[in-house]
Design a protein around this motif. Structure first.
Motif, PDB file in Angstrom:
ATOM      1  N   LEU A 341       0.808  -1.223   0.000  1.00 32.85           N
ATOM      2  CA  LEU A 341       0.000   0.000   0.000  1.00 32.85           C
ATOM      3  C   LEU A 341       0.839   1.269   0.000  1.00 32.85           C
ATOM      4  O   LEU A 341       0.340   2.334  -0.347  1.00 32.85           O
ATOM      5  N   PRO A 345      -0.416   0.890  -6.065  1.00 35.63           N
ATOM      6  CA  PRO A 345      -0.955  -0.464  -6.227  1.00 35.63           C
ATOM      7  C   PRO A 345      -1.164  -0.857  -7.682  1.00 35.63           C
ATOM      8  O   PRO A 345      -1.057  -2.044  -8.034  1.00 35.63           O
ATOM      9  N   TRP A 352      -0.604  -7.777  -5.595  1.00 36.04           N
ATOM     10  CA  TRP A 352      -1.956  -7.639  -5.038  1.00 36.04           C
ATOM     11  C   TRP A 352      -2.691  -8.979  -5.064  1.00 36.04           C
ATOM     12  O   TRP A 352      -3.301  -9.393  -4.078  1.00 36.04           O
ATOM     13  N   PRO A 390      -8.053   1.294   0.310  1.00 35.12           N
ATOM     14  CA  PRO A 390      -8.126   2.366  -0.691  1.00 35.12           C
ATOM     15  C   PRO A 390      -9.360   2.305  -1.583  1.00 35.12           C
ATOM     16  O   PRO A 390      -9.717   3.306  -2.208  1.00 35.12           O
TER      17      PRO A 390
END
Length: 501
Positions: A341, A345, A352, A390
């Motif tokens: 993070l 990203p 991820w 996010p």
């Protein structure tokens, strides 16, 4: 009216006060305030010589301004502080030709008053091992009861500090208190500062308990700074350092295991303390795959460590691992999430997906056992929610159409379903004794409630969010950070109302 030294019963100060010295005026050296400073209403401070590490006389009401020098029967023999040699030239310690001393400050009377007698300390220890130790076991229960609970504890400042920190972490704040910076907290912080030069694992363990208290009660930036200091202190003790750094000789496997657990406790707190704000550097390096995890918790409490049953970090999650080892594995993954993070990203699509798969695999393994550890499960929930924050946070509208957001919403719904089934209906989160609950799950509860406050979110899961808010209210009596999260939710609700008006 100024009370003279003779009238107050205090000996005069050894030198003139700083104010008179700077003004080159005559000073009567009266305590607690000289006549000249009293007449002109000026601050009156006396120079206080630093305590000598060899022998320290406690400050008393009759002698409050300085620490008397030691009585030295051999004035020609000079000793060097052990800590200084340890850092400047540890090779000298191998020869034994240098007289060394260890600094041990006296225990102030008010600290002993806060602790109470040995019976009260036993009650504090029982409460600690019955509640905190169950999910954060880095103090050897066997060594504690065999070696530490002795009538002579008052003469060991580092042991008194550990007792004080245990009392701090097990004491609920006064009802209706708006601050967790209590007198007990300030006493523990100050005495920890006085005692840190002892270079003892007891001091490090006390520091960890203070840092955990700060984390659990939302005391920042103190929590962040405290855990960094614990990492440095561990390095000073030779814990988790390279072979060239001198280390304390450890004689038993229980001591080896205790040092390992202390280090993992630092790693866990070091990662979790930044879960809401990724990007700050960790105080500890990322654990290596060949690092050993904590051994079986029950056996260790009995003073038994089996080297042939230790698992490395690279081993897959298994139901026979200790509960603390499972949390340590989750903490390593949380560290990777925070690293992810802290960068863009979108440029790390592979990372991820790997983190998502690994966290879900760990969650499935943690849930599908006969006796699930819900502290570990809530830790994983928080790590998962942090990975998708996010895209699920209430201010993430601009990202709502991309693939990350879709996966985030799917994951969020899965967590909500599991939360409802495992942590609410089965009363594994809301129905637990607040004394037994760790602070690991408070972050994910806050983020889920926050995500569903936005007008664009579906109201289908409003009941779960409402229940989690009620959970935060209940846990606030134990961990003050729950109350801080509730305040943040109120602030977000006010912002949404302003935006909608």
């Amino acid at each position: 009216m100024q009370t003279s030294t003779a009238e107050s019963g205090l000996d005069p100060a050894p030198q003139a006060c700083q104010s008179c010295r700077s003004r080159k005026r005559k000073c009567d050296r009266a305590l607690p305030r000289c006549a000249s400073c009293a007449k002109h209403d000026r601050p009156c401070e006396y120079w206080r010589p630093a305590p000598t590490p060899r022998s320290v006389t406690a400050c008393t009401p009759e002698n409050p301004w300085f620490i008397s020098p030691p009585n030295d029967d051999n004035p020609n023999i000079q000793s060097i502080d052990f800590s200084s040699i340890l850092f400047l030239d540890p090779g000298l310690l191998q020869h034994g030709l240098v007289e060394t001393v260890r600094f041990a400050p006296p225990v102030p009377p008010h600290i002993l008053h806060l602790l109470g007698d040995l019976d009260e300390i036993r009650l504090t220890a029982e409460r600690f091992f019955n509640h905190i130790h169950r999910w954060m076991p880095f103090i050897s229960k066997k060594r504690f009861y065999d070696l530490y609970l002795l009538p002579s504890f008052q003469t060991r400042s580092e042991l008194v500090l550990l007792f004080l920190a245990m009392k701090l972490i097990t004491t609920f704040p006064p009802t209706g208190s708006q601050s967790h910076r209590t007198a007990l907290y300030h006493a523990a912080k100050h005495f920890h500062l006085m005692t840190e030069e002892c270079l003892s694992i007891l001091v490090l363990q006390a520091g960890l308990l203070i840092a955990l208290y700060e984390l659990g009660n939302g005391i920042y930036p103190a929590a962040y700074l405290s855990i960094g200091a614990c990492a440095r202190y561990a390095y000073a003790l030779g814990i988790n350092v390279c072979e060239t750094v001198p280390k304390k000789k450890v004689l038993t496997l229980v001591e080896v295991e205790e040092r390992r657990r202390v280090w993992w406790a630092i790693v866990v707190l070091d990662r979790f303390i930044s879960i809401g704000c990724p990007g700050r550097p960790f105080a500890t390096a990322d654990p290596k795959l060949d690092d050993l995890l904590p051994s079986d918790d029950t056996a260790w409490d009995e003073g038994i460590v089996r080297p042939d049953r230790l698992s490395a970090l690279s081993y897959p999650t298994a139901g026979n691992m200790s509960k603390f080892a499972l949390v340590c594995q989750a903490a390593r993954l949380l560290g990777q999430v925070l690293h992810f993070l802290s960068h863009d990203p979108a440029s790390q699509d592979g990372a991820w997906q790997q983190l998502d798969r690994t966290l879900h695999s760990m969650l499935t393994a943690a849930l599908n056992i006969d006796d699930p550890d819900y502290d570990q499960i809530t830790f994983i929930y928080s790590a998962l929610v942090a990975l998708y924050t996010p895209w699920i946070s209430s201010n993430a509208n601009k990202k709502i159409d991309n693939d990350y957001a879709q996966q985030a919403n799917l994951t969020l719904q899965q967590i909500i379903d599991r939360t409802n089934a495992n942590l609410i209906e089965r009363q594994c989160f809301l129905g637990r004794n607040p004394e037994d609950i760790s602070p690991w799950g408070l972050y994910f509860a806050y983020r889920i409630c926050s995500a569903h406050m936005h007008p664009s979110r579906s109201s289908d899961n409003a009941d779960v969010s409402k229940t989690l808010c009620e959970t935060l209210q209940v846990i606030d009596m134990r961990w003050g950070v729950a109350g801080v999260y509730l305040q943040l939710l109120e602030a977000q609700e006010a912002i949404h109302q302003l935006e909608g008006s």
